[in-house]
Design a protein around this motif. Structure first.
Motif: not given
Ligand SMILES: [Zn+2]
Length: 500
Positions: A405-407, A409-411, A432-437
């Protein structure tokens, strides 16, 4: 070779319970299809692209080198230059992504490693022809650039130009930048590669079985304490055997950074990182301070509680991520993981699920665990003219579903950002980490909503708390540790004992 290791893993994990044998049938797990980048490592297309990039670089140099300062007020001239630069960056990105992903899929394959090394060195040569561009752009006086920016097409690139200006104070004259660029191959990049190669070549002896890193790390999530302990001790043993190499790598990388920082004029050991993250030092300091102040009521309190749940006074290190229950649904097939994440995304926004679905349907994900494959997980943006690729090591635990789910989110973020072009789509880590989290949180909430058994809910929430402690508290501890290492290195060589 792959089947063999997979069988070993299966035998080992299922040694004590019959349940695990069926639970470990994760279904068919995808490997990525890199042909969207290039048909293959030996393909004519790849060779042609490298030749093309070389030619483009030479033309670019003739067209623009030494001319930016006098044409600094000319919006049309500048935007044409930036567009050419963007196109060249896209092609370079496509080539380097292919070489890197091909290598990440099997770091023990000497042909893949050679291609990665050769391409890196060719691209460095090519990139050298572009080094003047950002330097010259930053030499254009503010007043001139303001005039040029009245041209609307150039104004589109203003955020990128603004970002570039922040680096101005730390840029060196062109000759030095060229040397730094070429030398990076035999300095930081080489030592990073040694680290990666060492990790993926490591084997861990656990109860008479030989495992690679990912399956061994996964033992730390076993509900059987003996397995967790065996895994943790195997990790420590093998790391201890390699401590000289790791110490040398750490000493070299920290010294390499100190040299660059000194030449570029960065004062604090974290300044270059803050600049790359486009965040100010005092903001990070405030964050670190707030988290440190909360160690007591966050991590210390939680692990005390966890020790009590496990019936202990305090918990040994192999229990840090121990699951709270033996959940019969612990192992989820790949198809289930896919469904959970896509449903969670769809509940928030159908468009988000639609984008994520491409990753599954078009083989943009490499999720199977194989010896030699890069450990961990990432979503590589590749380049806007292609699409991102995700690497995972999927073993079916709820954490692995969260990682997916995290990756993703990045994708999804990377797919949406791609239309901005290669220069503007680049994102500092902080954003970037905002979207993944976010993607991870949607999935967690969905999982929790669908879990009605109280014990299972408690385990799920505890797992989330632990992930958050890892994301926030542990990360701050890493930051503090790295600061100490870099500061100590300025005083002289570090010993293994000192680092430990
Ligand atoms: Zn990440």
């Amino acid at each position: 070779m792959y089947t063999n290791a997979a069988q070993k893993l299966r035998v080992f994990l299922s040694a004590n319970t019959t349940q695990a044998i069926t639970a470990l049938d994760l279904g068919s797990i995808p490997r990525w299809d890199l042909t969207d980048l290039f048909p293959g490592p030996d393909s004519l297309e790849l060779q042609n692209a490298l030749n093309q990039a070389q030619v483009d670089a030479e033309i670019f140099e003739v067209k623009y080198k030494g001319k930016l300062l006098e044409k600094g007020y000319d919006g049309t001239f500048l935007v044409n230059a930036i567009r050419d630069y963007e196109a060249a960056s896209d092609l370079l990105g496509r080539i380097s992504t292919f070489a890197f992903l091909n290598y990440a899929g099997d770091q023990q394959n000497s042909a893949h490693a050679k291609l990665f090394g050769d391409v890196q060195s060719q691209l460095t040569q090519i990139f050298n022809k572009f080094v003047f561009f950002e330097l010259e752009l930053n030499q254009i006086p503010d007043q001139q650039l303001t005039v040029a920016l009245q041209y609307e097409e150039l104004a589109y690139f203003k955020p990128w130009l603004d970002d570039l200006r922040k680096e101005k104070a730390y840029q060196l004259e062109e000759k030095l930048e060229l040397l730094f660029n070429e030398k990076s191959l035999t300095s930081a990049k080489a030592w990073n590669r040694l680290f990666d190669d060492t990790l993926s070549a490591m084997r861990f002896e656990v109860n008479g079985e030989t495992l690679s890193l990912e399956p061994t790390l996964n033992l730390l999530l076993e509900s059987d304490e003996l397995k967790r302990r065996a895994g943790a001790e195997a990790l420590s043993r093998t790391f201890q055997d390699n401590i000289q190499t790791f110490t040398l790598i750490t000493n070299t990388l920290t010294k390499d950074k100190e040299i660059s920082d000194r030449w570029r004029g960065f004062v604090d050991v974290a300044d270059s990182r803050h600049l790359a993250n486009r965040v100010e030092g005092p903001v990070v300091e405030a964050l670190v301070h707030a988290v440190r102040e909360s160690y007591g009521k966050l991590s210390h309190r939680y692990y005390k509680l966890k020790a009590k749940w496990l019936g202990k006074q305090s918990i040994p290190y192999w229990d840090r991520n121990a699951p709270l229950t033996v959940n019969p649904e612990r192992f989820m097939k790949w198809s289930e993981a896919k469904e959970i994440v896509l449903n969670a995304y769809a509940d928030f926004a159908p468009q988000m699920a639609d984008i994520a679905k491409h990753f599954f349907d078009k083989n943009w994900i490499d999720a199977s665990v194989r010896p030699g494959k890069a450990p961990g997980a990432f979503s590589h943006p590749a380049t806007p003219s292609v699409h991102p690729y995700i690497l995972l090591n999927y073993l079916g635990s709820p954490r692995d579903v969260m990682t997916l789910a995290h990756e993703l989110g990045h994708g999804v973020h990377q797919v949406l950002a791609a239309k901005q072009g290669v220069l503007l789509s680049q994102t500092p880590l902080t954003l970037a980490e905002t979207a993944s989290v976010f993607g991870e949180m949607l999935t967690f909430k969905k999982l929790l909503e669908d879990t009605h058994n109280l014990t299972a809910r408690k385990a799920l929430i505890a797992g989330k708390v632990e992930d958050m402690l890892n994301t926030v508290v542990r990360q701050v501890a890493f930051y503090e540790f790295e600061r100490k290492i870099h500061i100590a290195r300025r005083e002289g060589e570090l010993t293994s004992e000192g680092i430990s």
